[in-house]
Design an enzyme around this catalytic site. Structure first.
Site, PDB file in Angstrom:
ATOM      1  CD  GLN A 136      -2.885  -1.457   2.100  1.00 42.56           C
ATOM      2  OE1 GLN A 136      -3.967  -1.500   1.533  1.00 42.56           O
ATOM      3  NE2 GLN A 136      -2.780  -1.435   3.416  1.00 42.56           N
ATOM      4  CG  HIS A 196       9.551   1.866   7.221  1.00 45.80           C
ATOM      5  ND1 HIS A 196      10.476   1.986   8.246  1.00 45.80           N
ATOM      6  CD2 HIS A 196      10.116   1.048   6.307  1.00 45.80           C
ATOM      7  CE1 HIS A 196      11.548   1.274   7.940  1.00 45.80           C
ATOM      8  NE2 HIS A 196      11.349   0.693   6.767  1.00 45.80           N
ATOM      9  CG  HIS A 230       4.781  -1.944   5.159  1.00 47.17           C
ATOM     10  ND1 HIS A 230       4.668  -0.575   5.323  1.00 47.17           N
ATOM     11  CD2 HIS A 230       3.520  -2.433   5.263  1.00 47.17           C
ATOM     12  CE1 HIS A 230       3.401  -0.252   5.522  1.00 47.17           C
ATOM     13  NE2 HIS A 230       2.675  -1.359   5.488  1.00 47.17           N
TER      14      HIS A 230
HETATM   15  W1  AMW Z   1      -0.151  -0.581   6.026  1.00 48.34           W
HETATM   16  O1  AMW Z   1      -1.762  -0.257   6.500  1.00 48.34           O
HETATM   17  O2  AMW Z   1       0.769   0.701   6.436  1.00 48.34           O
HETATM   18  O3  AMW Z   1       0.025  -1.198   4.495  1.00 48.34           O
HETATM   19  O4  AMW Z   1       0.251  -1.876   7.074  1.00 48.34           O
HETATM   20  C1  AMW Z   1       0.774  -1.682   8.376  1.00 48.34           C
HETATM   21  C2  AMW Z   1       0.995  -3.038   8.958  1.00 48.34           C
HETATM   22  O5  AMW Z   1       1.840  -2.890  10.061  1.00 48.34           O
HETATM   23  C3  AMW Z   1      -0.299  -3.703   9.449  1.00 48.34           C
HETATM   24  O6  AMW Z   1      -0.348  -5.034   8.967  1.00 48.34           O
HETATM   25  C4  AMW Z   1      -0.130  -3.651  10.951  1.00 48.34           C
HETATM   26  O7  AMW Z   1      -0.749  -4.746  11.593  1.00 48.34           O
HETATM   27  C5  AMW Z   1       1.379  -3.717  11.087  1.00 48.34           C
HETATM   28  N1  AMW Z   1       1.935  -3.212  12.341  1.00 48.34           N
HETATM   29  C6  AMW Z   1       1.603  -2.071  12.983  1.00 48.34           C
HETATM   30  N2  AMW Z   1       2.336  -1.939  14.117  1.00 48.34           N
HETATM   31  C7  AMW Z   1       3.161  -3.023  14.158  1.00 48.34           C
HETATM   32  C8  AMW Z   1       4.147  -3.486  15.081  1.00 48.34           C
HETATM   33  N3  AMW Z   1       4.455  -2.809  16.188  1.00 48.34           N
HETATM   34  N4  AMW Z   1       4.752  -4.647  14.814  1.00 48.34           N
HETATM   35  C9  AMW Z   1       4.440  -5.347  13.710  1.00 48.34           C
HETATM   36  N5  AMW Z   1       3.540  -4.978  12.801  1.00 48.34           N
HETATM   37  C10 AMW Z   1       2.905  -3.824  13.023  1.00 48.34           C
END
Ligand code: AMW
Length: 153
Positions: free
Chosen positions: A87, A98, A100
């Site tokens: 995304q 960040h 990912h």
């Molecule tokens: W994104 O909506 O920015 O494409 O996805 C963010 C992802 O990061 C989500 O799957 C969310 O569950 C995950 N996430 C958020 N905080 C943490 C964390 N502290 N450790 C691991 N994953 C995390």
């Protein structure tokens, strides 16, 4: 005494116990709120917001890491396919600034409508109870990361 290492995922500090894979430029980490068993993330080691912020070396490392991690987790979680998603930017659903990649093992019938997985990935989508999904404990994430790390040794 060795202090535990901490990595940055945007503004979030990730303890090394959550990291199960390391390459030159990327990390594989277990998810705080997985939407399915084996939902993990590949992130750049360097804090960079968007895919276009990565150097060619970082971007290709991310794809190669996704290929390796995806292959391992699909097998480990008895999947038969993978959803891989970035995304890239807030309007695309990015909530952590960040870059990912989401890797999610898929199997027959896991979502009634195949593309509903994208609604579930999008935190802000109405009618999806992402905010109600309970964050996992540090212990639970460590335990999964330990099992996954062994796949790459
Ligand atoms: W994104 O909506 O920015 O494409 O996805 C963010 C992802 O990061 C989500 O799957 C969310 O569950 C995950 N996430 C958020 N905080 C943490 C964390 N502290 N450790 C691991 N994953 C995390």
């Amino acid at each position: 005494m060795r202090f535990p290492k901490v990595y940055q995922f945007g503004p979030i500090s990730i303890p090394e116990t959550q990291v199960f894979y390391t390459s030159q430029h990327c990390l594989g980490l277990v998810n705080l709120k997985p939407i399915a068993p084996g939902h993990v993330l590949v992130i750049s080691k360097r804090v960079a917001t968007r895919l276009h912020d990565l150097s060619p070396e970082e971007a290709s490392d991310m794809m190669i890491s996704a290929q390796k991690i995806g292959h391992a987790i699909e097998k480990y979680y008895n999947g038969t396919s993978l959803t891989m998603a970035i995304q890239d930017g807030p309007q695309a659903g990015q909530s952590v600034p960040h870059v990912h990649m989401h890797l999610i093992p898929r199997r027959q019938g896991d979502w009634a409508n195949n593309d509903d997985i994208y609604d579930e990935l999008d935190n802000k989508k109405k009618g999806v109870d992402n905010d109600e999904r309970k964050p996992r404990s540090t212990e639970e994430m460590k335990e999964e990361a330990d099992r996954l790390r062994a796949l790459f040794e």
